[in-house]
Design a protein around this motif. Structure first.
Motif, PDB file in Angstrom:
ATOM      1  N   PRO A 101       0.801  -1.183  -0.069  1.00  0.00           N
ATOM      2  CA  PRO A 101       0.226  -0.212   0.086  1.00  0.00           C
ATOM      3  C   PRO A 101       0.621   1.184  -0.241  1.00  0.00           C
ATOM      4  N   ASP A 102       2.106   1.144   0.432  1.00  0.00           N
ATOM      5  CA  ASP A 102       2.984   2.347   0.361  1.00  0.00           C
ATOM      6  C   ASP A 102       3.589   2.612  -0.923  1.00  0.00           C
ATOM      7  N   VAL A 103       3.478   1.750  -1.890  1.00  0.00           N
ATOM      8  CA  VAL A 103       4.222   1.933  -3.180  1.00  0.00           C
ATOM      9  C   VAL A 103       3.831   3.251  -3.955  1.00  0.00           C
ATOM     10  N   ASP A 104       4.969   4.095  -4.329  1.00  0.00           N
ATOM     11  CA  ASP A 104       4.686   5.321  -5.062  1.00  0.00           C
ATOM     12  C   ASP A 104       5.838   5.274  -6.048  1.00  0.00           C
ATOM     13  N   ILE A 105       5.932   6.302  -6.650  1.00  0.00           N
ATOM     14  CA  ILE A 105       7.112   6.738  -7.734  1.00  0.00           C
ATOM     15  C   ILE A 105       8.351   6.786  -7.215  1.00  0.00           C
ATOM     16  N   GLU A 106       8.422   7.521  -6.194  1.00  0.00           N
ATOM     17  CA  GLU A 106       9.373   8.018  -5.324  1.00  0.00           C
ATOM     18  C   GLU A 106      10.227   6.828  -4.784  1.00  0.00           C
ATOM     19  N   GLU A 107       9.486   5.835  -4.102  1.00  0.00           N
ATOM     20  CA  GLU A 107       9.887   4.714  -3.765  1.00  0.00           C
ATOM     21  C   GLU A 107      10.592   3.858  -4.882  1.00  0.00           C
ATOM     22  N   VAL A 108       9.935   3.644  -5.787  1.00  0.00           N
ATOM     23  CA  VAL A 108      10.322   2.692  -6.839  1.00  0.00           C
ATOM     24  C   VAL A 108      11.262   3.272  -7.601  1.00  0.00           C
ATOM     25  N   ARG A 109      11.624   4.565  -7.712  1.00  0.00           N
ATOM     26  CA  ARG A 109      12.860   5.297  -8.409  1.00  0.00           C
ATOM     27  C   ARG A 109      14.009   4.950  -7.544  1.00  0.00           C
ATOM     28  N   GLY A 110      13.767   5.160  -6.216  1.00  0.00           N
ATOM     29  CA  GLY A 110      14.971   4.959  -5.275  1.00  0.00           C
ATOM     30  C   GLY A 110      15.563   3.374  -5.181  1.00  0.00           C
ATOM     31  N   LEU A 111      14.670   2.454  -5.191  1.00  0.00           N
ATOM     32  CA  LEU A 111      14.769   0.989  -5.286  1.00  0.00           C
ATOM     33  C   LEU A 111      15.387   0.637  -6.708  1.00  0.00           C
ATOM     34  N   ALA A 112      15.027   1.133  -7.821  1.00  0.00           N
ATOM     35  CA  ALA A 112      15.510   1.073  -9.077  1.00  0.00           C
ATOM     36  C   ALA A 112      17.024   1.458  -9.017  1.00  0.00           C
ATOM     37  N   SER A 113      17.201   2.750  -8.418  1.00  0.00           N
ATOM     38  CA  SER A 113      18.626   3.020  -8.497  1.00  0.00           C
ATOM     39  C   SER A 113      19.576   2.078  -7.784  1.00  0.00           C
ATOM     40  N   LEU A 114      19.022   1.596  -6.444  1.00  0.00           N
ATOM     41  CA  LEU A 114      19.925   0.727  -5.889  1.00  0.00           C
ATOM     42  C   LEU A 114      20.402  -0.594  -6.664  1.00  0.00           C
ATOM     43  N   MET A 115      19.357  -1.058  -7.490  1.00  0.00           N
ATOM     44  CA  MET A 115      19.396  -2.273  -8.331  1.00  0.00           C
ATOM     45  C   MET A 115      20.550  -1.932  -9.096  1.00  0.00           C
ATOM     46  N   THR A 116      20.835  -0.981  -9.669  1.00  0.00           N
ATOM     47  CA  THR A 116      21.770  -0.474 -10.490  1.00  0.00           C
ATOM     48  C   THR A 116      23.244  -0.747  -9.926  1.00  0.00           C
ATOM     49  N   MET A 117      23.366  -0.301  -8.670  1.00  0.00           N
ATOM     50  CA  MET A 117      24.641  -0.427  -7.788  1.00  0.00           C
ATOM     51  C   MET A 117      24.760  -1.715  -7.391  1.00  0.00           C
ATOM     52  N   LYS A 118      23.600  -2.633  -7.089  1.00  0.00           N
ATOM     53  CA  LYS A 118      23.812  -3.860  -6.593  1.00  0.00           C
ATOM     54  C   LYS A 118      24.156  -4.892  -7.828  1.00  0.00           C
ATOM     55  N   THR A 119      23.798  -4.586  -8.779  1.00  0.00           N
ATOM     56  CA  THR A 119      24.214  -5.545  -9.984  1.00  0.00           C
ATOM     57  C   THR A 119      25.790  -5.207 -10.388  1.00  0.00           C
ATOM     58  N   ALA A 120      26.183  -3.955 -10.318  1.00  0.00           N
ATOM     59  CA  ALA A 120      27.472  -3.543 -10.658  1.00  0.00           C
ATOM     60  C   ALA A 120      28.331  -3.943  -9.623  1.00  0.00           C
ATOM     61  N   LEU A 121      28.025  -3.921  -8.522  1.00  0.00           N
ATOM     62  CA  LEU A 121      28.903  -4.310  -7.210  1.00  0.00           C
ATOM     63  C   LEU A 121      29.227  -5.947  -7.284  1.00  0.00           C
ATOM     64  N   VAL A 122      28.158  -6.941  -7.623  1.00  0.00           N
ATOM     65  CA  VAL A 122      28.371  -8.381  -7.605  1.00  0.00           C
ATOM     66  C   VAL A 122      28.811  -8.501  -9.099  1.00  0.00           C
ATOM     67  N   ASP A 123      28.926  -7.381 -10.106  1.00  0.00           N
ATOM     68  CA  ASP A 123      29.470  -7.612 -11.300  1.00  0.00           C
ATOM     69  C   ASP A 123      28.832  -8.533 -12.151  1.00  0.00           C
ATOM     70  N   ILE A 124      27.422  -8.462 -12.237  1.00  0.00           N
ATOM     71  CA  ILE A 124      26.874  -9.370 -13.203  1.00  0.00           C
ATOM     72  C   ILE A 124      26.314  -8.355 -14.511  1.00  0.00           C
ATOM     73  N   PRO A 125      26.243  -8.886 -15.537  1.00  0.00           N
ATOM     74  CA  PRO A 125      25.800  -7.992 -16.771  1.00  0.00           C
ATOM     75  C   PRO A 125      24.178  -7.546 -16.883  1.00  0.00           C
ATOM     76  N   LEU A 126      23.971  -7.034 -15.771  1.00  0.00           N
ATOM     77  CA  LEU A 126      22.448  -6.541 -15.709  1.00  0.00           C
ATOM     78  C   LEU A 126      22.466  -5.083 -15.253  1.00  0.00           C
ATOM     79  N   GLY A 127      21.704  -4.214 -15.382  1.00  0.00           N
ATOM     80  CA  GLY A 127      21.453  -2.748 -15.007  1.00  0.00           C
ATOM     81  C   GLY A 127      20.434  -2.745 -13.788  1.00  0.00           C
ATOM     82  N   GLY A 128      19.578  -1.803 -13.541  1.00  0.00           N
ATOM     83  CA  GLY A 128      18.714  -1.607 -12.363  1.00  0.00           C
ATOM     84  C   GLY A 128      17.507  -1.199 -12.583  1.00  0.00           C
ATOM     85  N   GLY A 129      16.515  -1.944 -12.330  1.00  0.00           N
ATOM     86  CA  GLY A 129      14.814  -1.553 -12.484  1.00  0.00           C
ATOM     87  C   GLY A 129      14.121  -2.226 -11.067  1.00  0.00           C
ATOM     88  N   LYS A 130      13.109  -1.544 -10.977  1.00  0.00           N
ATOM     89  CA  LYS A 130      12.119  -1.675 -10.066  1.00  0.00           C
ATOM     90  C   LYS A 130      10.593  -1.355 -10.580  1.00  0.00           C
TER      91      LYS A 130
END
Length: 413
Positions: free
Chosen positions: A77-106
């Motif tokens: 019930p708390d999902v909104d664009i701000e939350e999703v935007r932040g989580l997508a950004s973290l996914m970009t960093m997460k996939t880069a840190l573990v060095d797998i060939p993917l980007g970030g989305g949410k």
């Protein structure tokens, strides 16, 4: 700052600090702060009672320079664009840190899945896919389970997408095994927390046998994390879910709690366990704290009450940027989310690869490869932190940001 926009605000704080340390320009900061694509759709469904209800759905693709966007789909019930935007950004960093060939989305849909029937959830999910199908898929954006969703929801996504484009198992991960899901995917995030914990303990000579742990969250991540940490000899003294929290100084009975949760939907009223007020599980005396539920739960208001000496971020963004500074001032070590909970996206990557190649890996291979990738990533973070005199989050962001920046540079952007 509200809990819902904490993740984006914290991400920008950590990103700016990393870019400053790395000597990157303001234009690079701007590029990594912005999402490549943001979608909002309205999803009308007819409820079981015959009434019309309209739900807002979101999907954000942050960066795909290292590969297709990858990230979960949550129903809350708390999902909104701000939350999703932040989580997508973290996914970009997460996939880069573990060095797998993917980007970030949410992605997410603003709803309470507990209040929807199975039929309503299926209709909601399929209509969401119909509205965004042109922007998702195995080579562009691959969804996965998150808060409030599970393998069944991913199965509906697979079915709806395949009805449009033909059989496409690689379009979504976290699917049931019968639809091309991967062995080990369900436990991956929690199991990965155990791998990172073991690497941390070995690097910093921190004995785990008998060490006490409090875990916020007893869903998929929290449950499997509790099992993984218990297998390391650690004593789980407190656990919680969205509606209940329990404590036992000598260690909780995980089997009894899991049975109670399955049968009654609550953790309370298990013999020998003390019921805690909501949020108190974060404040109990323990060696390690694992917030593995929602973001923004450790803030400037309660950071001073944290008694654990080490926080392992099982959820995405559970510690706000203000709280991060306060914990550091107290001498509390934070193992960041982009490392600690990255097991889920790593095994999602394995599932994607298996689907593309039309092969199935045995569980032993999945576990071995996951251990290799997470252990390597952890050692890189520990080494960078030691070499540069940084905390672990700063070290992790330095590594992740530099990898994304390198990819941007060689593409000519």
């Amino acid at each position: 700052m509200t809990a819902r926009n904490t993740t984006q605000s914290a991400y920008e704080t950590f990103l700016n600090a990393a870019c400053d340390r790395l000597g990157y320009s303001k234009s690079t900061i701007s590029l990594l702060s912005l999402a490549a694509l943001e979608m909002k759709v309205e999803i009308p469904i007819i409820r079981d009672n015959g009434e019309l209800a309209v739900f807002s759905g979101y999907r954000v693709q942050h960066q795909n320079v290292r590969g297709p966007c990858k990230g979960g789909l949550r129903y809350h019930p708390d999902v909104d664009i701000e939350e999703v935007r932040g989580l997508a950004s973290l996914m970009t960093m997460k996939t880069a840190l573990v060095d797998i060939p993917l980007g970030g989305g949410k992605g997410g849909i603003c709803c309470n899945p507990r209040e929807l029937s199975t039929r309503e959830l299926e209709v909601l999910t399929r209509k969401f896919v119909k509205r965004i199908h042109r922007e998702i898929g195995p080579n562009s954006d691959i969804m996965a389970p998150d808060v409030g969703t599970n393998a069944q929801v991913m199965g509906w996504i697979h079915s709806e997408y395949s009805a449009i484009y033909g059989h496409s198992p690689a379009a979504v991960t976290g699917k049931p095994l019968a639809l091309g899901g991967s062995a080990g995917r369900e436990k991956a995030t929690g199991y990965g927390i155990g791998i990172v914990m073991k690497a941390y303990a070995e690097r910093y000579d921190a004995p785990l046998n008998g060490a006490t742990v409090a875990i916020q969250g007893f869903g998929n991540v929290g449950f499997h994390a509790s099992k993984a940490l218990s297998d390391l000899g650690m004593k789980i003294v407190a656990v919680s879910d969205a509606r209940s929290s329990v404590y036992r100084e000598g260690g909780v009975d995980l089997s009894a709690l899991a049975k109670q949760k399955s049968e009654r939907g609550l953790l309370t009223d298990v013999e020998g366990h003390e019921t805690l007020e909501a949020g108190r599980e974060l404040e109990v005396e323990c060696d390690y704290l694992v917030p593995a539920a929602m973001g923004g739960v450790i803030t400037a208001e309660n950071a001073h009450k944290i008694k654990a000496r080490t926080v392992i971020e099982g959820a995405n963004g559970p510690v706000t940027s203000d709280a991060d500074r306060l914990l550091s001032d107290k001498g509390v070590t934070v193992v960041p989310d982009i490392l600690a909970n990255s097991g889920g996206v790593v095994v999602s990557y394995f599932e994607w690869v298996q689907n593309l190649q039309r092969v199935a890996w045995p569980l032993e291979r999945v576990d071995d490869e996951l251990t290799r990738i997470l252990s390597n990533a952890a050692q890189q973070v520990f080494n960078h932190a030691a070499q540069k005199g940084l905390d672990l989050r700063s070290a992790a962001f330095d590594i992740a940001v530099s990898r994304v920046k390198e990819a941007l540079d060689v593409t000519g952007i």
